[in-house]
Design a protein around this motif. Sequence first.
Motif, PDB file in Angstrom:
ATOM      1  N   MET A   1     -55.391  -4.694  44.354  1.00  0.00           N
ATOM      2  CA  MET A   1     -55.560  -6.115  44.118  1.00  0.00           C
ATOM      3  C   MET A   1     -55.083  -6.462  42.708  1.00  0.00           C
ATOM      4  SD  MET A   1     -56.940  -7.363  46.855  1.00  0.00           S
ATOM      5  CE  MET A   1     -57.769  -8.874  46.527  1.00  0.00           C
ATOM      6  N   ALA A   2     -54.415  -7.558  42.593  1.00  0.00           N
ATOM      7  CA  ALA A   2     -53.935  -8.044  41.300  1.00  0.00           C
ATOM      8  C   ALA A   2     -54.779  -9.236  40.881  1.00  0.00           C
ATOM      9  CB  ALA A   2     -52.473  -8.470  41.417  1.00  0.00           C
ATOM     10  N   ARG A   3     -55.057  -9.308  39.594  1.00  0.00           N
ATOM     11  CA  ARG A   3     -55.753 -10.486  39.068  1.00  0.00           C
ATOM     12  C   ARG A   3     -54.716 -11.558  38.801  1.00  0.00           C
ATOM     13  NH1 ARG A   3     -60.645 -10.531  37.902  1.00  0.00           N
ATOM     14  NH2 ARG A   3     -60.491 -11.971  36.160  1.00  0.00           N
ATOM     15  N   PHE A   4     -55.104 -12.806  38.949  1.00  0.00           N
ATOM     16  CA  PHE A   4     -54.191 -13.894  38.664  1.00  0.00           C
ATOM     17  C   PHE A   4     -54.909 -15.003  37.910  1.00  0.00           C
ATOM     18  CE2 PHE A   4     -56.180 -15.515  42.464  1.00  0.00           C
ATOM     19  CZ  PHE A   4     -56.254 -16.879  42.254  1.00  0.00           C
ATOM     20  N   ARG A   5     -54.118 -15.790  37.187  1.00  0.00           N
ATOM     21  CA  ARG A   5     -54.627 -16.970  36.485  1.00  0.00           C
ATOM     22  C   ARG A   5     -53.549 -18.046  36.539  1.00  0.00           C
ATOM     23  NH1 ARG A   5     -55.584 -15.800  30.698  1.00  0.00           N
ATOM     24  NH2 ARG A   5     -57.161 -14.453  31.574  1.00  0.00           N
TER      25      ARG A   5
ATOM     26  N   VAL B   1     -53.930  -9.790  46.827  1.00  0.00           N
ATOM     27  CA  VAL B   1     -52.877  -8.802  47.015  1.00  0.00           C
ATOM     28  C   VAL B   1     -51.595  -9.420  46.479  1.00  0.00           C
ATOM     29  CG1 VAL B   1     -51.533  -7.502  48.701  1.00  0.00           C
ATOM     30  CG2 VAL B   1     -53.999  -7.767  49.000  1.00  0.00           C
ATOM     31  N   TYR B   2     -50.915  -8.714  45.586  1.00  0.00           N
ATOM     32  CA  TYR B   2     -49.691  -9.240  44.976  1.00  0.00           C
ATOM     33  C   TYR B   2     -48.511  -9.060  45.914  1.00  0.00           C
ATOM     34  CZ  TYR B   2     -45.846  -9.992  41.759  1.00  0.00           C
ATOM     35  OH  TYR B   2     -44.716 -10.472  41.160  1.00  0.00           O
ATOM     36  N   ASP B   3     -47.793 -10.141  46.147  1.00  0.00           N
ATOM     37  CA  ASP B   3     -46.576 -10.123  46.941  1.00  0.00           C
ATOM     38  C   ASP B   3     -45.429 -10.554  46.030  1.00  0.00           C
ATOM     39  OD1 ASP B   3     -44.465 -10.460  48.660  1.00  0.00           O
ATOM     40  OD2 ASP B   3     -45.464 -11.919  49.953  1.00  0.00           O
ATOM     41  N   PRO B   4     -44.540  -9.638  45.618  1.00  0.00           N
ATOM     42  CA  PRO B   4     -43.472  -9.999  44.687  1.00  0.00           C
ATOM     43  C   PRO B   4     -42.503 -11.045  45.242  1.00  0.00           C
ATOM     44  CG  PRO B   4     -43.159  -7.771  45.503  1.00  0.00           C
ATOM     45  CD  PRO B   4     -44.487  -8.244  46.009  1.00  0.00           C
ATOM     46  N   GLN B   5     -42.509 -11.260  46.532  1.00  0.00           N
ATOM     47  CA  GLN B   5     -41.649 -12.285  47.126  1.00  0.00           C
ATOM     48  C   GLN B   5     -42.245 -13.685  46.996  1.00  0.00           C
ATOM     49  OE1 GLN B   5     -38.648 -11.295  48.135  1.00  0.00           O
ATOM     50  NE2 GLN B   5     -39.297  -9.248  47.571  1.00  0.00           N
ATOM     51  N   ARG B   6     -43.546 -13.773  46.684  1.00  0.00           N
ATOM     52  CA  ARG B   6     -44.224 -15.069  46.563  1.00  0.00           C
ATOM     53  C   ARG B   6     -44.972 -15.124  45.242  1.00  0.00           C
ATOM     54  NH1 ARG B   6     -47.872 -16.989  51.035  1.00  0.00           N
ATOM     55  NH2 ARG B   6     -47.526 -18.854  49.802  1.00  0.00           N
TER      56      ARG B   6
ATOM     57  N   PHE C   1     -49.812 -12.917  36.847  1.00  0.00           N
ATOM     58  CA  PHE C   1     -50.458 -11.842  37.592  1.00  0.00           C
ATOM     59  C   PHE C   1     -50.584 -10.616  36.704  1.00  0.00           C
ATOM     60  CE2 PHE C   1     -48.875 -14.405  41.056  1.00  0.00           C
ATOM     61  CZ  PHE C   1     -49.892 -14.314  41.996  1.00  0.00           C
ATOM     62  N   ALA C   2     -51.691  -9.920  36.815  1.00  0.00           N
ATOM     63  CA  ALA C   2     -51.897  -8.653  36.116  1.00  0.00           C
ATOM     64  C   ALA C   2     -52.019  -7.564  37.178  1.00  0.00           C
ATOM     65  CB  ALA C   2     -53.162  -8.711  35.267  1.00  0.00           C
ATOM     66  N   LEU C   3     -51.054  -6.654  37.164  1.00  0.00           N
ATOM     67  CA  LEU C   3     -51.013  -5.592  38.165  1.00  0.00           C
ATOM     68  C   LEU C   3     -51.452  -4.271  37.569  1.00  0.00           C
ATOM     69  CD1 LEU C   3     -47.448  -6.381  39.518  1.00  0.00           C
ATOM     70  CD2 LEU C   3     -49.605  -7.076  40.526  1.00  0.00           C
ATOM     71  N   THR C   4     -52.058  -3.438  38.376  1.00  0.00           N
ATOM     72  CA  THR C   4     -52.347  -2.076  37.940  1.00  0.00           C
ATOM     73  C   THR C   4     -51.073  -1.257  38.109  1.00  0.00           C
ATOM     74  OG1 THR C   4     -53.048  -1.321  40.128  1.00  0.00           O
ATOM     75  CG2 THR C   4     -54.756  -2.266  38.686  1.00  0.00           C
TER      76      THR C   4
ATOM     77  N   GLU D   1     -39.231   1.339  40.969  1.00  0.00           N
ATOM     78  CA  GLU D   1     -38.114   1.039  40.077  1.00  0.00           C
ATOM     79  C   GLU D   1     -38.615   0.599  38.694  1.00  0.00           C
ATOM     80  OE1 GLU D   1     -38.440  -0.755  43.081  1.00  0.00           O
ATOM     81  OE2 GLU D   1     -37.269   0.703  44.202  1.00  0.00           O
ATOM     82  N   ILE D   2     -39.688  -0.154  38.657  1.00  0.00           N
ATOM     83  CA  ILE D   2     -40.249  -0.624  37.384  1.00  0.00           C
ATOM     84  C   ILE D   2     -40.849   0.546  36.614  1.00  0.00           C
ATOM     85  CG2 ILE D   2     -41.965  -2.128  36.303  1.00  0.00           C
ATOM     86  CD1 ILE D   2     -39.690  -3.691  37.562  1.00  0.00           C
ATOM     87  N   ILE D   3     -41.573   1.395  37.295  1.00  0.00           N
ATOM     88  CA  ILE D   3     -42.190   2.558  36.642  1.00  0.00           C
ATOM     89  C   ILE D   3     -41.112   3.465  36.067  1.00  0.00           C
ATOM     90  CG2 ILE D   3     -43.585   4.634  37.015  1.00  0.00           C
ATOM     91  CD1 ILE D   3     -45.148   2.965  39.105  1.00  0.00           C
ATOM     92  N   GLU D   4     -40.026   3.695  36.810  1.00  0.00           N
ATOM     93  CA  GLU D   4     -38.927   4.530  36.329  1.00  0.00           C
ATOM     94  C   GLU D   4     -38.252   3.901  35.107  1.00  0.00           C
ATOM     95  OE1 GLU D   4     -36.404   5.122  39.713  1.00  0.00           O
ATOM     96  OE2 GLU D   4     -37.969   6.186  40.805  1.00  0.00           O
ATOM     97  N   ALA D   5     -38.079   2.570  35.122  1.00  0.00           N
ATOM     98  CA  ALA D   5     -37.466   1.888  33.980  1.00  0.00           C
ATOM     99  C   ALA D   5     -38.348   1.997  32.738  1.00  0.00           C
ATOM    100  CB  ALA D   5     -37.209   0.419  34.312  1.00  0.00           C
ATOM    101  N   ILE D   6     -39.639   1.876  32.897  1.00  0.00           N
ATOM    102  CA  ILE D   6     -40.558   2.001  31.765  1.00  0.00           C
ATOM    103  C   ILE D   6     -40.526   3.426  31.220  1.00  0.00           C
ATOM    104  CG2 ILE D   6     -43.002   1.983  31.098  1.00  0.00           C
ATOM    105  CD1 ILE D   6     -43.343  -0.347  33.129  1.00  0.00           C
ATOM    106  N   ALA D   7     -40.544   4.403  32.123  1.00  0.00           N
ATOM    107  CA  ALA D   7     -40.567   5.802  31.706  1.00  0.00           C
ATOM    108  C   ALA D   7     -39.290   6.208  30.976  1.00  0.00           C
ATOM    109  CB  ALA D   7     -40.789   6.703  32.915  1.00  0.00           C
TER     110      ALA D   7
END
Length: 63
Positions: A1-5, A16-21, A34-37, A44-50
């Motif tokens: 679950m993602a937090r949102f404001r 539930v975070y949906d990157p398409q919406r 949105f704040a995601l865990t 792809e994002i995790i690999e780019a950060i790493a």
Amino acid sequence: MARFRCSVCASEGKRVYDPQRHECPRCGSKDVVFALTIDELPDEIIEAIASAEPLDDPGSDGG
């Protein structure tokens, strides 16, 4: 679950975070954060950060 404001309707909560919406689940505004865990981020994002270069030199004294 993602937090949102949402800055439009001032709603906060979890969903539930949906990157398409990327919009507020209550009012539909795009002005929402949105704040995601780490578990919810796409691979792809995790690999780019790493593989990113550090922003500063850990051996420097900051001056």
